[in-house]
Design an enzyme around this catalytic site. Structure first.
Site, PDB file in Angstrom:
ATOM      1  N   LYS A 161      11.984  25.930 -17.669  1.00 51.13           N
ATOM      2  CA  LYS A 161      12.935  26.801 -17.063  1.00 51.13           C
ATOM      3  C   LYS A 161      14.163  26.847 -17.892  1.00 51.13           C
ATOM      4  CE  LYS A 161      10.999  25.809 -12.619  1.00 51.13           C
ATOM      5  NZ  LYS A 161      10.899  24.775 -11.494  1.00 51.13           N
ATOM      6  N   ASP A 168      15.918  29.481  -5.148  1.00 49.63           N
ATOM      7  CA  ASP A 168      14.322  28.905  -5.049  1.00 49.63           C
ATOM      8  C   ASP A 168      13.889  29.756  -3.628  1.00 49.63           C
ATOM      9  OD1 ASP A 168      12.591  27.873  -6.589  1.00 49.63           O
ATOM     10  OD2 ASP A 168      13.295  25.761  -6.387  1.00 49.63           O
ATOM     11  N   GLN A 178      14.740  20.531  -8.426  1.00 53.25           N
ATOM     12  CA  GLN A 178      13.505  20.493  -8.799  1.00 53.25           C
ATOM     13  C   GLN A 178      12.585  19.491  -7.920  1.00 53.25           C
ATOM     14  OE1 GLN A 178      11.693  22.076 -11.455  1.00 53.25           O
ATOM     15  NE2 GLN A 178       9.935  21.131 -10.524  1.00 53.25           N
TER      16      GLN A 178
END
Ligand code: NDP
Length: 301
Positions: A54, A121, A98
């Site tokens: 990422k 997200d 994460q």
């Protein structure tokens, strides 16, 4: 039937990233550099690889990135403190936590602590609720990537019957919401569904998000179905291991009109849509700041 088409996620993600790079350039011209903070708690090897990828991708498209590594014994309160600092930092536009988190951390509290405007997200309940109402919100990256592949492959999705196999909060449910928003008729299957195979066989579009290698074969598919395989499963090959999806690719191939491979299908799309969401968040925050400044000017004069 025509030769089945392989849906190339690598090529599609490269095109999305190219568009993101252009949009970053437009923001830079207004002195705004989109910035993404990635939080990794603990040393899970797979998560480390995902985070590294990422950060790399962000650098490539001109998004400034920050990596925050916390030890595996971090408490919920410590994580919440970091998130609060990032929420308050106006130079950060996107915050990615994460997953999975170590067991002692309250995952829901942590996700809910992220400012919904920076929730790239799309897991905050405000964004989840907005998506289910069909509003334009920051939507989860993997299902957004799947929808993009479907639009590229099928064109108009209106009226098509889509079956989503799996109902997780990160893939299955938001996928169903996005397909509904695209005017598909949507069926969601899960581990308690009766006759899942027969229901799936009615679908024009199948999205497999289960986490079981090769669960779906030709007997689950209507001839000519379009199949998006989200599953990532590592299987033992005797002399090593390899990644496979939830669809038995070789068996399904003659039955479908188009299908994503694993790897090289959905996987690359997830990161591309994370970058896209970061730019959307940056643009919205920049616009909100401008509106605020203009409102202050009006109130003064
Ligand atoms: P979860 O384990 O959270 O959810 C799996 C879902 O599958 C559940 O809803 C479960 O039902 C359902 N299920 C299990 N067995 C069956 C069955 N026999 N028939 C029908 N449904 C079944 O997984 P995720 O959604 O997080 O991930 C799914 C897969 O996608 C995994 O392989 C994961 O690695 C991969 N993935 C890939 C990403 C990418 O970027 N390509 C990103 C995220 C995930 P129930 O709710 O009843 O338990």
């Amino acid at each position: 039937m025509n030769t089945p088409r392989l849906i190339d996620g690598k090529a599609a993600s490269a095109r999305v990233l190219e568009q993101v790079r252009r949009e970053v350039g437009e923001l830079l011209a207004q002195a705004v550099q989109p910035a993404l903070a990635v939080i990794l708690v603990g040393g899970d090897p797979a998560s480390q690889v995902y985070v590294r990828n990422k950060i790399l991708r962000a650098d490539e498209v001109g998004i400034r990135s920050q990596e925050h590594r916390l030890p595996g014994d971090t408490s919920t309160e410590q994580l919440l403190n970091l998130i609060k600092g990032l929420n308050d930092d106006s130079s950060i536009n996107g915050i990615l936590l994460q997953l999975p988190l170590p067991a002692q951390i309250d995952e829901l509290r942590a996700l809910e602590a992220i400012d919904p405007r920076k929730d790239v997200d799309g897991f905050h309940s405000e964004n989840v609720g907005g998506l289910s109402q069909g509003r334009d919100v920051l939507a989860p990256c993997t299902p957004s990537g799947c929808l993009h592949l479907l639009e590229q492959t099928c064109g108009d999705l209106r009226g098509k019957h889509a079956v989503v196999v799996g109902r997780s909060n990160i893939v299955g449910k938001p996928m169903a919401a996005l397909l509904l928003k695209a005017d598909c008729s949507v069926t969601v299957l899960h581990s308690r569904s009766h006759d899942a195979q027969a229901l799936c066989r009615q679908a024009d579009i199948v999205i497999a998000a289960v986490g079981r290698a090769g669960l779906i074969d030709a007997s689950w598919l209507k001839p000519g179905a379009v199949v998006i395989d989200v599953g990532i499963n590592r299987i033992d090959t005797g002399n090593g291991s390899r990644l496979v999806g939830d669809v038995d690719f070789a068996n399904a191939l003659p039955q479908v009109s188009a299908i994503t491979p694993v790897p090289g299908g959905v996987g690359p799309m997830t990161i591309a849509f994370l970058m896209k969401n970061t730019v959307i968040a940056a643009r919205q925050q920049h616009q909100a700041q401008r509106n605020q400044s203009e409102a202050v000017c009006h109130s003064i004069y």
